[in-house]
Scaffold this motif. Structure first.
Motif, mmCIF file in Angstrom:
data_model
loop_
_atom_site.group_PDB
_atom_site.id
_atom_site.type_symbol
_atom_site.label_atom_id
_atom_site.label_comp_id
_atom_site.label_asym_id
_atom_site.label_seq_id
_atom_site.Cartn_x
_atom_site.Cartn_y
_atom_site.Cartn_z
ATOM 1 N N ASP A 174 76.189 56.909 73.366
ATOM 2 C CA ASP A 174 76.260 57.044 74.822
ATOM 3 C C ASP A 174 75.113 56.326 75.526
ATOM 4 N N LEU A 175 73.924 56.331 74.928
ATOM 5 C CA LEU A 175 72.741 55.752 75.570
ATOM 6 C C LEU A 175 72.462 54.321 75.138
ATOM 7 N N GLU A 176 73.253 53.800 74.222
ATOM 8 C CA GLU A 176 73.006 52.461 73.687
ATOM 9 C C GLU A 176 72.978 51.383 74.770
ATOM 10 N N PRO A 177 73.983 51.284 75.660
ATOM 11 C CA PRO A 177 73.935 50.214 76.675
ATOM 12 C C PRO A 177 72.743 50.335 77.612
ATOM 13 N N LEU A 178 72.302 51.546 77.880
ATOM 14 C CA LEU A 178 71.217 51.757 78.828
ATOM 15 C C LEU A 178 69.867 51.380 78.230
ATOM 16 N N LEU A 179 69.561 51.891 77.054
ATOM 17 C CA LEU A 179 68.274 51.610 76.428
ATOM 18 C C LEU A 179 68.188 50.182 75.905
ATOM 19 N N GLY A 180 69.332 49.598 75.581
ATOM 20 C CA GLY A 180 69.304 48.247 75.051
ATOM 21 C C GLY A 180 69.265 47.154 76.096
ATOM 22 N N ASP A 181 69.749 47.414 77.331
ATOM 23 C CA ASP A 181 69.901 46.355 78.328
ATOM 24 C C ASP A 181 69.004 46.507 79.550
ATOM 25 N N CYS A 182 68.206 47.572 79.632
ATOM 26 C CA CYS A 182 67.418 47.820 80.851
ATOM 27 C C CYS A 182 65.937 47.919 80.506
ATOM 28 N N HIS A 207 65.777 52.120 69.817
ATOM 29 C CA HIS A 207 65.141 51.256 70.818
ATOM 30 C C HIS A 207 63.736 51.776 71.111
ATOM 31 N N PRO A 208 62.789 51.561 70.194
ATOM 32 C CA PRO A 208 61.444 52.128 70.370
ATOM 33 C C PRO A 208 60.698 51.562 71.578
ATOM 34 N N ALA A 209 60.926 50.290 71.906
ATOM 35 C CA ALA A 209 60.233 49.709 73.059
ATOM 36 C C ALA A 209 60.694 50.355 74.361
ATOM 37 N N ALA A 210 62.006 50.553 74.511
ATOM 38 C CA ALA A 210 62.528 51.202 75.709
ATOM 39 C C ALA A 210 62.072 52.658 75.783
ATOM 40 N N ALA A 211 62.036 53.337 74.629
ATOM 41 C CA ALA A 211 61.582 54.728 74.618
ATOM 42 C C ALA A 211 60.112 54.826 74.998
ATOM 43 N N ALA A 212 59.295 53.908 74.521
ATOM 44 C CA ALA A 212 57.864 53.948 74.822
ATOM 45 C C ALA A 212 57.585 53.665 76.289
ATOM 46 N N ALA A 213 58.506 52.976 76.965
ATOM 47 C CA ALA A 213 58.300 52.657 78.380
ATOM 48 C C ALA A 213 58.688 53.805 79.302
ATOM 49 N N LEU A 214 59.414 54.791 78.787
ATOM 50 C CA LEU A 214 59.860 55.902 79.633
ATOM 51 C C LEU A 214 58.680 56.751 80.086
ATOM 52 N N THR A 215 58.704 57.135 81.369
ATOM 53 C CA THR A 215 57.699 58.061 81.912
ATOM 54 C C THR A 215 58.312 59.395 82.331
ATOM 55 N N GLU A 216 59.637 59.449 82.506
ATOM 56 C CA GLU A 216 60.312 60.693 82.875
ATOM 57 C C GLU A 216 61.563 60.836 82.014
ATOM 58 N N LEU A 217 61.713 62.011 81.396
ATOM 59 C CA LEU A 217 62.854 62.264 80.519
ATOM 60 C C LEU A 217 63.323 63.702 80.734
ATOM 61 N N ASP A 218 64.502 63.845 81.334
ATOM 62 C CA ASP A 218 65.086 65.162 81.597
ATOM 63 C C ASP A 218 66.259 65.364 80.639
ATOM 64 N N LEU A 219 66.079 66.242 79.671
ATOM 65 C CA LEU A 219 67.094 66.512 78.648
ATOM 66 C C LEU A 219 67.730 67.881 78.859
ATOM 67 N N PHE A 239 58.342 59.141 70.049
ATOM 68 C CA PHE A 239 58.922 57.883 70.523
ATOM 69 C C PHE A 239 58.565 57.591 71.982
ATOM 70 N N CYS A 240 58.173 58.599 72.741
ATOM 71 C CA CYS A 240 57.904 58.428 74.181
ATOM 72 C C CYS A 240 56.476 58.865 74.504
ATOM 73 N N PRO A 241 55.463 58.133 74.078
ATOM 74 C CA PRO A 241 54.073 58.580 74.256
ATOM 75 C C PRO A 241 53.577 58.510 75.698
ATOM 76 N N ASN A 242 54.273 57.792 76.572
ATOM 77 C CA ASN A 242 53.799 57.612 77.948
ATOM 78 C C ASN A 242 54.479 58.546 78.948
ATOM 79 N N LEU A 243 55.152 59.562 78.449
ATOM 80 C CA LEU A 243 55.868 60.467 79.344
ATOM 81 C C LEU A 243 54.922 61.183 80.298
ATOM 82 N N ARG A 244 55.336 61.230 81.568
ATOM 83 C CA ARG A 244 54.678 62.062 82.568
ATOM 84 C C ARG A 244 55.497 63.307 82.879
#
Length: 702
Positions: A174-182, A207-219, A239-244
């Motif tokens: 489900d998240l493949e197009p989003l994390l891979g193309d943005c 997609h470790p690079a996309a995950a590392a760039a995330l600052t907000e993650l609502d699961l 995978f998301c060390p920069n989360l705020r």
């Protein structure tokens, strides 16, 4: 004529930058629409300054395609909401089209793909500057069609799905197009997205690079009854060390394998040291007070956890298990996290003992602006007095399930927080009935903007100290120390006599009410909520078993006394009964819907309604009955109607008779979601498309 009249207006003689600046002050969508109809110059100015837009309808209809024509361009629009684009009918930009589409039958898969590409390209042309997107995703095809057009600009995405997760998808697809193309993606919101907890970690790992760039993650994961285990939560944090910001349901039950404990919390803190907002909750139903076990969270673990998060501002740890003697942990929170402003705690015991004159526990967190305490069984009136002394900046205060608190403590807390308090929530407290609660809030009646209370009309048993005329609320009152006798309390009450009798709820804009099944709304007005001149929104939730109770006359017509009431949420989803058949002497749900909705036609100012029908959980069905449809049809002022369930196709014709209804939606947002829309007796996807087409061709005066 409007063009000629506008041509002579001095407003339109203003320079273009000044006109754009003035139009920017119009924040209400309908006001902006009216301004745009005056002339072409204001139309162009409105489109040039519009920053947010929400679209609805069937994306393959002629009306929708005309709406996103090339001349329909918003060059500065950044926030686009596509989550209302036909989530029930034809899947938006999806390859899983209905097999018997009522609008375009016998469409091949290639034609659907071409049409998807055309609609996506047209949307990208009309909204070239989109950086925040909310979209309904029935399957990954939707994101695969949209993301290539905005890949370099999208920074925030919210995915919405009320339908069941498509079978056969690999984890993370489900998240493949989003994390891979943005590559610019920084915020991902899945709070209203129906998926599995197992889908998240594989997508981030791919997609470790996309995950590392995330600052907000609502699961939040809509409808989740399970949570993330310790290993999954640690992997996501790694995978998301920069989360705020991180929001996640978690498994805290020590009886489960791989439950979240002190080590898991410390792993989150060390992996994401920049966290400012952290919400962790347990998604299971709360156990009875006597059945609660202790969680594997200790005071020492919490102290280490807070020490690793110096930037923490908003913290929620909502457990269904007990954490004992937590006052030292709260004092560590105040020391280690000086920026903490918003705090929600569930299952924490010993938060504030208030045994001496000095402050302790959560009362030392003087920077708090919002405090919510749930299930604290040893929270007393003395604790509330200490919190009122120590947390003088509180604008929001909530207590849920605190059985030792009385109305005397609530009144003294309200008096202490009068300069700052704006929002109050008091739910499921054994010693607080509705009338006593409203009376206790009299000192701040003219200050409250949002109120949430439980509606229980029977008299509750008071503790022995109150019954004997002694109110032990702590060591400090307004002017003296020691216990306060009943006579002394009565003499001090004269200060608020005029306030109690004359002051209305003049600032109250939002009211939330909880009812057990069988209780009625009518006594609420006589209990003190008779004057609310600016009340705009009301939320009513009913819980309990209807099957063994007599039919109530709920009394929605009493709300007609609120002159500007525009929005209402009526949630009967936890009112359980018989959906289809009932034994002799028992009522089915059609009668209960009639009793609860009776009088709703008198709410002539009602503009928007969210309605959750009652359900029979044994068959996992939540559907509108004929009496409910007939009563909802009487709401002549309704413009938006959201029904969280389904209905029969022929019932939809009733809603076409509502004169101003413009936006209607059916949502299957209950767990587990129905496996298929193609039920024999319920509405099908093509049925909804036919209804939507008839709704769109209606002529509405405004």
């Amino acid at each position: 004529m409007a063009e000629d009249a506008a041509a002579g207006s001095p407003l339109l003689d203003l320079p273009e930058p000044l006109l754009l600046h003035i139009l920017g002050f119009l924040t209400d969508a309908r006001s902006r629409h009216r301004a745009a109809l005056v002339c072409h110059r204001l139309l162009a100015a409105e489109r040039a300054t519009r920053s947010a837009l929400s679209l609805r309808g069937d994306p393959r209809s002629d009306a929708f395609l005309y709406l996103i024509r090339p001349s329909f361009c918003f060059p500065a629009l950044e926030r686009l909401d596509l989550s209302l684009v036909s989530p029930w009918g034809h899947p938006f930009l999806s390859s899983a089209a209905p097999s018997a589409d009522a609008v375009a039958p016998f469409v091949t898969a290639e034609e659907v793909a071409d049409q998807n590409a055309f609609i996506a390209a047209r949307l990208a042309y009309c909204f070239p500057a989109v950086s925040s997107l909310a979209v309904y995703c029935r399957d990954p095809t939707t994101l695969a069609s949209l993301t290539p057009h905005w890949r370099s600009r999208l920074r925030s995405v919210k995915l919405v799905r009320w339908h069941q997760r498509p079978p056969g998808l690999d984890s993370g697809t489900d998240l493949e197009p989003l994390l891979g193309d943005c590559p610019a993606l920084r915020a991902l919101d899945l709070s209203e997205f129906y998926c599995w907890t197992e889908d998240i970690e594989p997508a981030l790992a791919t997609h470790p690079a996309a995950a590392a760039a995330l600052t907000e993650l609502d699961l939040g994961l809509a409808g989740a009854t399970d949570g993330f285990h310790a290993t999954e939560l640690g992997g996501i944090a790694g995978f998301c060390p920069n989360l705020r910001k991180l929001v996640a349901p978690c498994v805290f039950n020590p009886r489960y394998v791989d439950f979240v404990n002190d080590d898991a919390l410390l792993t989150i803190a060390t992996s994401c040291p920049k966290l400012a907002i952290l919400w962790l909750r347990e998604p299971f139903e709360p156990a009875a007070t006597g059945q609660r076990e202790d969680a594997a969270i200790t005071v020492a673990g919490l102290v280490s956890f807070f020490a690793a998060l110096p930037e923490l501002e908003d913290f929620t740890l909502d457990l269904r298990h007990n954490v004992r003697e937590t006052a030292p942990a709260m004092e560590a929170l105040a020391r280690r996290c000086p920026q903490i402003k918003f705090l929600t705690l569930g299952g924490f015991q010993g938060l504030c003992k208030a045994s001496w004159l000095h402050l302790d526990g959560v009362a030392v967190c003087g920077s708090l602006e919002s405090l919510c305490i749930k299930g604290c069984l040893d929270l007393t009136d003395a604790s509330l007095v200490a919190i009122g002394r120590g947390c003088g900046r509180l604008a929001k205060f909530a207590i849920h399930g605190c059985d030792s608190v009385t109305s005397a403590g609530i009144r003294r807390l309200a008096t202490a927080l009068r300069p700052t308090i704006k929002e109050v929530s008091i739910l499921h407290c054994r010693l607080l009935d509705t009338a006593a609660c409203l009376t206790a809030l009299s000192p701040i009646r003219d200050r409250i903007e949002s109120l949430e209370i439980s509606c229980v009309w029977k008299e509750v048993e008071q503790p022995e100290s109150v019954a004997n005329g002694t109110i032990g609320c702590g060591h400090e009152d307004d002017d003296d120390l020691g216990e306060v006798t009943y006579e002394e309390s009565a003499s001090k009450k004269c200060r608020y006599m005029e306030l109690d009798d004359l002051v209305s709820w003049e600032m109250l804009r939002s009211l939330s009410l909880w009812f057990p099944a069988g209780e009625v709304l009518s006594p609420l007005i006589s209990a003190g909520l008779d004057s609310c001149p600016v009340l705009e929104e009301i939320s009513i939730k009913v819980e309990g078993d209807c099957r063994a109770r007599p039919g109530p006359f709920f009394g929605l017509s009493d709300l007609a006394g609120f002159p500007v009431l525009a929005k209402m949420k009526l949630d009967l989803s936890e009112a359980v009964g018989y959906a289809l058949t009932a034994p002799a002497g028992q009522m089915d749900l059609s009668l209960w819907e009639r009793f609860y909705l009776q009088g709703i036609d008198s709410l002539v100012t009602l503009y928007e309604l969210d309605y959750w029908p009652p359900q029979d959980k044994e068959v996992n069905q939540r559907s509108l009955t004929l009496p409910a449809v007939g009563l909802l049809q009487g709401c002549v002022g309704l413009r938006k109607l959201f029904v969280h369930g389904t209905t029969h196709e022929h019932f939809l014709t009733f809603f076409l008779k509502v004169p101003n209804l413009r936006d209607m939606q059916l949502r299957e947002d209950y767990y587990p979601a129905p496996e298929s829309d193609m039920m024999n007796t319920e509405m099908r996807a093509e049925s909804w498309l036919r209804f939507e087409n008839q709704l769109n061709i209606k002529l509405i005066e405004d």
